[in-house]
Design a protein around this motif. Structure first.
Motif, PDB file in Angstrom:
ATOM      1  N   ARG A 111       0.849  -1.194   0.000  1.00 14.15           N
ATOM      2  CA  ARG A 111       0.000   0.000   0.000  1.00 14.15           C
ATOM      3  C   ARG A 111       0.880   1.238   0.000  1.00 14.15           C
ATOM      4  NH1 ARG A 111      -2.633   3.335   4.082  1.00 14.15           N
ATOM      5  NH2 ARG A 111      -4.663   4.083   3.298  1.00 14.15           N
ATOM      6  N   PHE A 112       0.481   2.238  -0.772  1.00 10.61           N
ATOM      7  CA  PHE A 112       1.260   3.465  -0.920  1.00 10.61           C
ATOM      8  C   PHE A 112       0.450   4.648  -0.400  1.00 10.61           C
ATOM      9  CE2 PHE A 112       2.216   0.488  -4.306  1.00 10.61           C
ATOM     10  CZ  PHE A 112       3.572   0.309  -4.143  1.00 10.61           C
ATOM     11  N   THR A 113       1.105   5.488   0.394  1.00 15.93           N
ATOM     12  CA  THR A 113       0.484   6.716   0.864  1.00 15.93           C
ATOM     13  C   THR A 113       1.313   7.906   0.392  1.00 15.93           C
ATOM     14  OG1 THR A 113       1.656   6.405   2.978  1.00 15.93           O
ATOM     15  CG2 THR A 113      -0.647   5.707   2.865  1.00 15.93           C
ATOM     16  N   CYS A 114       0.686   9.077   0.417  1.00 16.92           N
ATOM     17  CA  CYS A 114       1.291  10.266  -0.178  1.00 16.92           C
ATOM     18  C   CYS A 114       1.227  11.438   0.790  1.00 16.92           C
ATOM     19  CB  CYS A 114       0.548  10.622  -1.468  1.00 16.92           C
ATOM     20  SG  CYS A 114       0.464   9.233  -2.630  1.00 16.92           S
ATOM     21  N   PHE A 115       2.164  12.365   0.656  1.00 17.96           N
ATOM     22  CA  PHE A 115       2.196  13.457   1.617  1.00 17.96           C
ATOM     23  C   PHE A 115       1.196  14.565   1.293  1.00 17.96           C
ATOM     24  CE2 PHE A 115       6.047  14.434  -1.023  1.00 17.96           C
ATOM     25  CZ  PHE A 115       5.729  15.718  -1.474  1.00 17.96           C
ATOM     26  N   ASP A 116       0.322  14.340   0.312  1.00 20.78           N
ATOM     27  CA  ASP A 116      -0.830  15.241   0.179  1.00 20.78           C
ATOM     28  C   ASP A 116      -1.878  14.932   1.237  1.00 20.78           C
ATOM     29  OD1 ASP A 116      -1.980  12.894  -0.735  1.00 20.78           O
ATOM     30  OD2 ASP A 116      -2.773  13.754  -2.589  1.00 20.78           O
ATOM     31  N   GLY A 117      -1.704  13.802   1.952  1.00 22.94           N
ATOM     32  CA  GLY A 117      -2.602  13.434   3.026  1.00 22.94           C
ATOM     33  C   GLY A 117      -3.886  12.769   2.589  1.00 22.94           C
ATOM     34  N   THR A 118      -4.035  12.505   1.280  1.00 26.50           N
ATOM     35  CA  THR A 118      -5.304  12.005   0.751  1.00 26.50           C
ATOM     36  C   THR A 118      -5.140  10.795  -0.160  1.00 26.50           C
ATOM     37  OG1 THR A 118      -6.212  14.254   0.812  1.00 26.50           O
ATOM     38  CG2 THR A 118      -7.380  12.652  -0.551  1.00 26.50           C
TER      39      THR A 118
END
Length: 247
Positions: A153-160
């Motif tokens: 799973r990948f998350t991003c620093f745009d927070g969304t």
């Protein structure tokens, strides 16, 4: 960074979403206008869209033409800027050796350069686009993926924004933690300083502003997949499209 008229990191038509079929079709004339626009004006438009796209929660800036062939999409009202002083990428979850990488750490690792077409699920395509970065498989191997792991799973620093791949997909040699695009350091508007690049899939799988890689026991649908996009996004074999594969 996206089934019926989606976009890289854009919305399929549905009640309550900011962009639907009528708006999309209405902007096709703008696209035609962009073809005829003088190169100087196009470069100015690209710079303007890059500046405002991070503040556009509707994604409508992505419908306007620009000189580079790319459209800018963001699903967050604003996105912070990160650079070598404050960027961090974490690798965690079902791993033996969780890690945190700075931008300098990533730049010091061996890199792979790929040249492929970029295909957005809305239909636009940018041929022969170079991407350069660290193979995702290298970071997974360094972390020591545990038995029972099935996905990433990948998350991003745009927070969304979020995305996922199966573990087998993530280990492909044409999946990169990208640091450069078009032989330049990855620009903020294109998801810099670090983004995911999944060469054989529609561009919404290539999550921008990458900040987290978490190994999991199952695929968790990403941001737009929860709104109807295909989880497996192979170019030409998903989302009801028949585009020519990119690799």
């Amino acid at each position: 960074m996206n089934p019926e008229l989606p976009k890289e990191e854009g919305r399929p038509e549905e009640e309550g979403r900011p962009m639907g079929r009528r708006i999309f079709l209405a902007t096709l004339g703008l696209g035609a206008l962009g073809v005829a626009t003088a190169p100087t004006l196009q470069r100015g438009m690209e710079g303007l869209l890059g500046a405002v796209s991070g503040k556009d929660p509707t994604g409508l800036t992505g419908l306007l033409p620009n000189g580079g062939g790319f459209r800018y999409y963001s699903v967050a009202a604003s996105v912070p800027h990160k650079d070598a002083t404050n960027y961090r990428l974490t690798v965690d979850g079902l791993v033996d050796h969780p890690a945190t990488y700075t931008l300098a750490d990533l730049r010091a690792l061996p890199r792979t350069r790929l040249v492929r077409d970029v295909q957005c699920v809305t239909g636009w395509r940018v041929p022969g686009t170079p991407f350069e970065g660290v193979r995702l498989s290298r970071l997974l191997d360094a972390a020591g993926v545990r038995a029972g792991a099935r996905a990433v799973r990948f998350t991003c620093f745009d927070g969304t924004y979020t995305e996922s791949l199966t573990l087998a997909q993530a280990r492909r040699p044409d999946v990169l933690v990208a640091l450069r695009m078009q032989d330049k350091d990855l620009a903020y508007a294109h998801g810099g300083p670090v983004r995911l690049y999944v060469a054989p899939m529609y561009f919404y799988k290539s999550a921008k502003w990458l900040s987290g890689i978490t190994v999991t026991d199952r695929v968790e649908p990403g941001y737009w997949e929860n709104l109807g996009y295909d989880v497996d996004a192979w170019v030409g074999r998903s989302n009801g499209r028949s585009d020519v594969p990119t690799g």
